[in-house]
Enzyme design. Structure first.
Site, mmCIF file in Angstrom:
data_model
loop_
_atom_site.group_PDB
_atom_site.id
_atom_site.type_symbol
_atom_site.label_atom_id
_atom_site.label_comp_id
_atom_site.label_asym_id
_atom_site.label_seq_id
_atom_site.Cartn_x
_atom_site.Cartn_y
_atom_site.Cartn_z
ATOM 1 N N GLY A 34 0.837 -1.199 0.000
ATOM 2 C CA GLY A 34 0.000 0.000 0.000
ATOM 3 C C GLY A 34 0.871 1.248 0.000
ATOM 4 O O GLY A 34 2.098 1.187 0.109
ATOM 5 N N GLU A 112 -0.257 -10.656 3.442
ATOM 6 C CA GLU A 112 -0.043 -9.777 4.599
ATOM 7 C C GLU A 112 -0.360 -10.487 5.902
ATOM 8 O O GLU A 112 0.362 -10.365 6.884
ATOM 9 C CB GLU A 112 -0.918 -8.528 4.476
ATOM 10 C CG GLU A 112 -0.459 -7.561 3.409
ATOM 11 C CD GLU A 112 -1.361 -6.359 3.318
ATOM 12 O OE1 GLU A 112 -2.569 -6.484 3.523
ATOM 13 O OE2 GLU A 112 -0.826 -5.262 3.056
HETATM 14 O O1 LIG Z 1 -3.977 -4.734 0.600
HETATM 15 C C1 LIG Z 1 -3.484 -3.675 0.972
HETATM 16 C C2 LIG Z 1 -3.106 -3.441 2.374
HETATM 17 O O2 LIG Z 1 -3.946 -4.039 3.294
HETATM 18 C C3 LIG Z 1 -2.794 -1.977 2.708
HETATM 19 O O3 LIG Z 1 -1.914 -2.000 3.818
HETATM 20 C C4 LIG Z 1 -3.997 -1.158 3.076
HETATM 21 O O4 LIG Z 1 -4.952 -1.242 2.031
HETATM 22 C C5 LIG Z 1 -3.634 0.312 3.353
HETATM 23 O O5 LIG Z 1 -3.158 0.886 2.159
HETATM 24 P P1 LIG Z 1 -2.750 2.438 2.131
HETATM 25 O O6 LIG Z 1 -1.550 2.590 3.045
HETATM 26 O O7 LIG Z 1 -2.416 2.708 0.695
HETATM 27 O O8 LIG Z 1 -3.947 3.236 2.637
#
Ligand SMILES: O=C[C@H](O)[C@H](O)[C@H](O)COP(=O)(O)O
Length: 233
Positions: A34, A112
């Site tokens: 992310g 993850e």
């Molecule tokens: O699948 C993606 C992950 O769970 C990310 O850590 C989550 O979606 C947060 O993403 P971002 O930091 O871009 O908000």
């Protein structure tokens, strides 16, 4: 990037770089997925390049993170070689007061969660708007399902009270995870008993992963207008 987006990015970067301070030379580090976690990978790459950190290897939680880390020269390993991870740094889509999470907005939830469960320390990094009074208030629960029988899974999830949306890729076709699975985004609204819901999802054949990350967070780093806070569970 609009001014608001640049402000959000600055908070994400601040949280990420604070978490990278927890990394010590010689560690096996889980590299999250992310936009927030990407800032952590970039900071780690800088510290390795300048020699501040040495002998750190990363376990990427997605092909996207693997490509980013490789492009930046961060040495990588696998859970086969290092089945225990010293410290993982990852983002989240929603964080409840007990540090339970909804993750999977980027589709990386299965790897993850595997890496999180293999980690001694799971450091979650978010900007302040990710904080929520109860999971499900701000974000649907991503559920990764095998393509075989996915419509049956959709009906099952609706029977649990979810409004189900098949996640689509940019070209309008169904999104597929690194494992080739489908993601059903399930809007349950505010979830009263996340543990019970997680158990129902875990028991369903064909459900490969869900975005309820319970009892996995050890540290939460939040960045916002009031600065950076670090909570330890
Ligand atoms: O699948 C993606 C992950 O769970 C990310 O850590 C989550 O979606 C947060 O993403 P971002 O930091 O871009 O908000």
């Amino acid at each position: 990037m609009t001014p608001d987006e640049s402000v959000v990015s600055s908070f994400k970067r601040a949280a990420a770089e604070r978490a990278v301070d927890f990394i010590q030379s010689g560690m096996v580090v889980g590299l999250g997925t992310g936009s927030t976690a990407a800032f952590a990978v970039r900071k780690l790459a800088v510290l390795l390049a300048e020699g501040t950190l040495k002998d750190v290897v990363g376990v990427p939680t997605s092909r996207t993170t693997e490509a980013l880390a490789t492009s930046l020269g961060v040495p990588l390993t696998t859970l086969d070689v290092h089945p225990v991870v010293d410290l993982t740094i990852d983002g989240a889509d929603e964080v409840a007061p007990d540090l339970s999470l909804i993750k999977g907005g980027g589709g990386a939830l299965l790897r993850e969660k595997i890496v999180a469960q293999a980690s001694r320390r799971e450091v979650i990094i978010v900007d302040a708007p990710k904080l929520s009074p109860r999971l499900g208030t701000k974000w649907p629960v991503p559920v990764e399902v095998l393509p075989f029988g996915w419509r049956s899974q959709s009906l099952f999830l609706e029977s649990l009270g979810a409004r189900v949306t098949v996640r689509l890729a940019l070209d309008g076709a169904p999104f597929h995870t690194d494992q080739g699975n489908v993601v059903l985004d399930c809007d349950f609204g505010p979830i009263n008993d996340a543990a019970a819901l997680a158990a129902r999802l875990d028991s369903r054949a064909g459900v490969m992963a869900h975005g309820l990350f319970l009892n996995l967070t050890t540290d939460l780093v939040v960045a916002g207008p009031d600065g950076i806070t670090h909570r330890v569970r």
